[in-house]
Design an enzyme around this catalytic site. Structure first.
Site, mmCIF file in Angstrom:
data_model
loop_
_atom_site.group_PDB
_atom_site.id
_atom_site.type_symbol
_atom_site.label_atom_id
_atom_site.label_comp_id
_atom_site.label_asym_id
_atom_site.label_seq_id
_atom_site.Cartn_x
_atom_site.Cartn_y
_atom_site.Cartn_z
ATOM 1 N N GLU A 98 0.808 -1.224 0.000
ATOM 2 C CA GLU A 98 0.000 0.000 0.000
ATOM 3 C C GLU A 98 0.842 1.276 0.000
ATOM 4 O O GLU A 98 0.758 2.085 0.921
ATOM 5 C CB GLU A 98 -0.978 -0.039 1.164
ATOM 6 C CG GLU A 98 -1.940 -1.199 0.980
ATOM 7 C CD GLU A 98 -3.036 -1.294 2.015
ATOM 8 O OE1 GLU A 98 -2.748 -1.090 3.194
ATOM 9 O OE2 GLU A 98 -4.177 -1.580 1.631
ATOM 10 N N GLU A 146 -4.216 -10.713 0.132
ATOM 11 C CA GLU A 146 -5.018 -10.652 1.364
ATOM 12 C C GLU A 146 -6.445 -11.027 0.999
ATOM 13 O O GLU A 146 -6.976 -10.576 -0.011
ATOM 14 C CB GLU A 146 -5.003 -9.240 1.973
ATOM 15 C CG GLU A 146 -3.628 -8.838 2.461
ATOM 16 C CD GLU A 146 -3.549 -7.401 2.990
ATOM 17 O OE1 GLU A 146 -4.569 -6.856 3.438
ATOM 18 O OE2 GLU A 146 -2.445 -6.833 2.935
HETATM 19 C C1 GAL Z 1 -5.118 -4.067 3.980
HETATM 20 C C2 GAL Z 1 -3.718 -3.839 4.446
HETATM 21 C C3 GAL Z 1 -3.409 -4.544 5.720
HETATM 22 C C4 GAL Z 1 -4.512 -4.324 6.709
HETATM 23 C C5 GAL Z 1 -5.799 -4.799 6.128
HETATM 24 C C6 GAL Z 1 -6.985 -4.553 7.022
HETATM 25 O O1 GAL Z 1 -5.514 -3.041 3.150
HETATM 26 O O2 GAL Z 1 -2.792 -4.235 3.489
HETATM 27 O O3 GAL Z 1 -2.207 -4.070 6.226
HETATM 28 O O4 GAL Z 1 -4.619 -2.988 6.985
HETATM 29 O O5 GAL Z 1 -6.066 -4.062 4.968
HETATM 30 O O6 GAL Z 1 -6.872 -5.091 8.265
#
Ligand code: GAL
Length: 991
Positions: free
Chosen positions: A427, A505
């Site tokens: 990010e 993620e």
């Molecule tokens: C993503 C980010 C993570 C964390 C997650 C939400 O956007 O990469 O670091 O913030 O969201 O918990």
């Protein structure tokens, strides 16, 4: 005098001073080292002190003995905020300081760490000595014996300084001044605590003349021939380097410097499934280093990511280093426990979100077997708040800092077989500096592909990566469905669709959830372009703290007085802050089991989900339960199943014989035949339950008898007591304490006006479910008896339940009848009035005395809670639990403990059987000391009021969980839309 703001490190974008040594691999060597970890003297300034006071530089020999009232003892490594000096702070996206790069506020907590060490016994002969800092947040400046050594940023990266000329035999003083905020903080905006300090080890290392200053070994294995090659590159002043593989007796002499190939012959491959390591000894006359290498080849071929010639599908988790007492300070026992728990649940991959881990992590990842996506220490997410204006990622002034970070990342960990992908960071928008990092990696280590989710156009990375995509988006990237990809143009979209696709993620494990892991798994198995993903995230980051009156709890954002914070968003792990696994881990573990069982009649098919190893290490057993009780079982002779293949075997006829009138379940389990580093022999790694055919009994009409005298009803027809157990409340309930996913509006919701309209990405304008439910008063039903009647032996009560100020509700009918000494209830409900939102639940709430006891037994699903979209981890059986262990102690109280498909429940003297009847499904139950309304009001578990009641919920249905805290909402098929329901239960007489 130098003003604090004027000192280089606080006001420039440079990564560090020139006296640092070039980054190199962390090696196990026979060179002498001396750990400087231990007790240091410490003092904290609330702002960066001036560099010189009255012409005297800081830590000038003899002027600062680290004594006096400002100084105290502090362990190193540590974060000073976890030792009573200042406080930790949590933000997700926002910087906790103004976005005014590269400047940081004058109020800049600065910790001076001083240690005197006697080197008389250690003093090395000849060569050089370096001082290594493995991690200091965020800017560390170093003095030895009062003389400046250098400074560096890059908190989670190693820095080494040559201190040869500064040390002397006898006593030496090392001083490290750490500023919490620096230009480096702009590059370290990860979603985690801000935790300043020297949080990794400080070490002196002797570098002998002619030693091995760096070694880069690439251990390749041709997947077709099985032949291994070592490519060895060294940095040394020696004239010759020897490479030995003790296992094979191979020995080669190489010229130092440029990469040299050593043919190893046929070798076993390393994989996360079979982490076969080989010792390699590399030596000069002056130094010997020992590596444990793994031979494997990582390749991107078209839109496939291959390891050892077969697709690599990540069953992964994102892992931050976090510990409730130590913060990011390493603890090997905790790491081993985590890695073992991961392997036991089928986790085979780790993304080191969002920074390089402690170096020991990689040695253990090599040994336990994990595919590691190793991420650089880089995130500039806070620039999102200013529309990415001034984002360092595209500003040439920051280029050196970016390149410095990626070099230090790659160089330290380049020899580990577990590292299969380099990740540029997280990010940080996009820009030339990220592209330059990728270029540098390509030149330095072409053996591993490059990942960075923020490269939305696919301009400089090798994998197409997304976080939290919807199922529809995945289908669009991998199949025929056409949706815009990442909102990029057609050319970039086409480029991305032609690469291996990975979810860096997904499945946001915040609080109770996530739901729909099985839907994602289905896509991992369906689409060959899709290479799996990494659940967000492994562990809650709660920090252990206490209330003013000494009650311990796990603190989250805002619990430490931070003026700017992001609350509970830091608690999103598959395990709680203290490592307690949450049911989501069991849910995931079932999906990621190494084998799947499917049964057709008496034949059992065992499917291997592995890609590299066969299943010779697994034993398979069957177990038959009738009415929830184990009645039979045994071992099955299953020959080893090759990766991705099936083997079908016959089950004993007893195991599958239809049962008359009794429920039977056949459970198949696979367990380890031998001890492994991550689990003992016998560890269950796969479990599947199948239903054995039931021959229904001849139905016998059961006439309704008179109501038993043990049941006391009031004049409104409400049950007031049963066998002397007072029932303070027995009413319908629609409310559940909102989960984190219910409370959030992370992404679009499918909760539009009707399920038919819910498709595609969901509607981002729909407020969080909890808001919609609250607006419609679901948490505050009022009740009105509309009729009480006797129909033969049956007592009928009709009830209308509606919230104040609305015209919607439910109409219920309670039908009470006797059945011998037992009391039967059939409850049914229909929605009334207009409804335009889902319901969190529909069921009955019974308010009971807590003197019923602390223990509960049930026949139903267990052992964990489960929900319509998160029910992989449970089976039907007989279970027992303490009342307080039925729910999960989520960081913020919320819905927990729902167990569907109840057959029998026993709470002390109270026994309730569930009946399947016309239109009535088995209910779920939840038993707790607080109501859903009380849970919803508390921000932490310790805020719940004292209770002397038990609250039993019998639910006809519950809403799914979804992943909307960060991701898609509950999928339409798991949503509970207003509908007619019924349940039937028998209150039994027990002595
Ligand atoms: C993503 C980010 C993570 C964390 C997650 C939400 O956007 O990469 O670091 O913030 O969201 O918990």
């Amino acid at each position: 005098m130098t003003a604090p703001g004027a000192v280089g490190p606080l006001g420039t974008t440079a990564p560090g001073s020139g006296s640092r040594l070039p980054p190199r691999a962390r090696l196990r060597s026979d060179a002498k080292t001396l750990s400087l970890d231990g007790t240091w003297r410490f003092r904290l300034h609330d702002r960066a002190p001036r560099d010189e006071v009255d012409g005297v530089p800081p830590f000038a020999a003899g002027t600062d003995r680290a004594t006096g009232p400002d100084w105290s003892d502090l362990p190193v490594p540590s974060h000073w905020v976890l030792h009573g000096h200042g406080a930790p702070a949590y933000t997700n996206i926002r910087y906790p300081f103004p976005v005014d790069p590269p400047h940081v506020p004058d109020r800049n907590p600065t910790g001076d760490h001083v240690r005197t060490v006697d080197l008389s016994d250690w003093w090395p002969a000849g060569g050089r000595t370096l001082l290594r800092l493995d991690g200091a947040e965020s800017l560390a400046r170093v003095w030895v014996n009062g003389r400046t050594v250098g400074w560096s940023t890059g908190s989670r990266l190693t820095t080494e300084y040559d201190v040869t000329g500064l040390l002397r035999p006898g006593a030496n003083t090392v001083a490290i001044r750490v500023h919490q905020w620096s230009q480096g903080s702009y590059l370290e905006d990860q979603d985690q605590w801000w935790l300043p300090g020297v949080f990794r080890s400080v070490t002196l290392e002797h570098r002998p003349d002619g030693g091995l200053d760096d070694v880069f070994v690439t251990a390749d294995r041709d997947p077709v021939t099985g032949r291994g090659t070592l490519v060895v590159e060294t940095v040394t002043t020696a004239t010759q380097v020897t490479v030995r593989l003790p296992e094979t007796g191979l020995e080669a002499r190489l010229a130092p410097g440029a990469p040299a190939r050593v043919d190893v012959g046929t070798v076993d491959a390393w994989s996360a499934e079979e982490p076969r390591l080989h010792d390699v000894v590399i030596a000069t006359d002056a130094e010997t280093v020992r590596l444990r290498v793994g031979f494997r080849r990582v390749e991107v071929v078209g839109d496939r990511l291959l390891v050892n010639g077969v697709p690599l599908v990540f069953h992964g988790v994102n892992r931050h280093e976090t510990h409730p007492d130590r913060g990011r300070v390493f603890d090997e026992d905790t790491l081993r426990t985590d890695l073992s728990l991961m392997k036991q649940h089928g986790v085979q991959a780790i993304r080191t979100a969002h920074q390089p881990p402690h170096p020991r992590f990689l040695e253990l990842a090599d040994e336990y077997g994990f595919w590691v996506v190793l991420e650089c220490d880089l995130e500039t997410h806070g620039f999102w708040e200013v529309d990415w204006s001034g984002n360092p990622s595209d500003d040439p002034a920051w280029r050196d800092a970016y390149l410095d970070r990626v070099r230090r990342t790659v160089e330290r960990d380049k020899n580990h077989p577990s590292v299969v992908v380099w990740s540029l960071g997280n990010e940080s928008g996009t820009g030339r500096n990220l592209a330059a990092m990728a270029d540098w990696i390509r030149r330095r280590d072409p053996s591993r592909p490059i990942h960075y989710e923020g490269d939305t156009e696919g301009a400089y990375t090798d994998l197409y990566s997304r976080m939290y995509p919807t199922i529809e988006e995945i289908d669009s990237v991998c199949g025929d469905l056409a949706m815009p990809v990442h909102e990029v143009g057609p050319a970039a979209g086409a480029r991305q669709r032609a690469k291996p696709f990975v979810l860096c993620e997904y499945g946001h494990a915040m609080g109770n959830g996530p739901g729909s892991l099985a839907d994602y798994q289905d896509r991992f198995e369906r689409w060959s372009r899709l290479h799996g993903g990494f659940v967000w995230e492994w562990r809650d980051h709660g920090l252990r703290t206490t209330t003013d009156d000494g009650v311990a709890y796990f603190g989250y954002g805002g619990d430490f007085g931070e003026p700017v914070h992001d609350g509970v968003f830091v608690m999103d792990g598959l395990v709680l802050s203290d490592g307690t696994p949450s049911p989501a881990l069991a849910d995931l573990g079932r999906l990621w089991a190494p084998v799947r069982f499917t049964r057709e009649g008496s034949s059992l098919t065992v499917h291997s989900q592995r890609a590299h190893a066969d299943t010779a290490d697994l034993a398979v057993v069957w177990e038959l339960r009738v009415d929830g009780r184990v009645v039979d079982g045994g071992a099955l002779d299953v020959p080893p199943v090759r990766p991705g293949r099936d083997v079908t075997v016959a089950l004993p006829s007893d195991a599958v014989a239809p049962r008359r009138g009794r429920e039977a379940h056949l459970t198949l389990r696979a367990s380890l035949r031998q001890d492994t580093v991550w689990a003992p022999r016998g560890q269950v790694v796969a479990e599947v339950q199948t239903v054995v055919e039931v021959v229904p009994p001849t139905p016998s009409a059961r006439p309704s008898g008179v109501l038993p005298s043990a049941a006391v009803f009031d004049e409104d027809g409400a049950l007031r007591s049963w066998h002397g157990i007072d029932v303070a409340v027995l009413v319908p309930e629609l409310w559940r304490a909102p989960t984190e996913n219910d409370r959030a509006s992370g992404q679009g919701s499918y909760e539009t006006t009707s399920p038919e309209l819910s498709s595609g990405r969901g509607d981002e304008s729909v407020p969080p479910s909890a808001d919609r439910w609250r607006e419609r008063g679901l948490d505050r039903l009022t009740h009105r008896v509309t009729a009480v009647a006797r129909e033969g032996g049956v007592l009928v009560q009709r009830l209308r339940s509606m919230p104040a100020g609305t015209g919607s509700g439910i109409d219920s009918e309670f039908r009470w009848s006797g059945d011998g000494d037992d009391l039967r209830l059939r409850w049914s409900a229909v929605p009334v009035g207009p409804w335009d939102c889902t319901w969190p639940r529909i069921g009955l709430h019974l308010d009971l005395p807590d003197d019923l006891g602390d223990a509960v037994e049930w026949w139903g699903t267990g052992p964990h809670e489960s929900y319509p979209d998160a029910a992989n981890g449970v089976v039907v059986g007989r279970f027992a639990s303490a009342v307080d262990a039925l729910g999960v102690r989520y960081a913020r109280p919320q819905e927990t403990g729902h167990r569907p498909d109840l057959r029998e429940l026993r709470i002390g003297r109270l026994a309730i059987d569930a009946l399947r009847g016309a239109g009535a499904d088995l209910p779920g139950f939840q038993l707790a000391r607080h109501t859903a309304q009380q849970w919803a009001r508390a921000e932490h578990p310790h805020e719940l009021p004292a209770s002397d009641r038990l609250h039993l919920y019998l639910d006809a249905a519950q809403h799914g969980l979804g992943s909307r805290a960060c991701g898609p909402d509950v999928l339409p098929r798991f949503a509970l839309w207003p509908r007619q329901v019924a349940l039937e239960v028998m209150f039994r007489a027990v002595s």
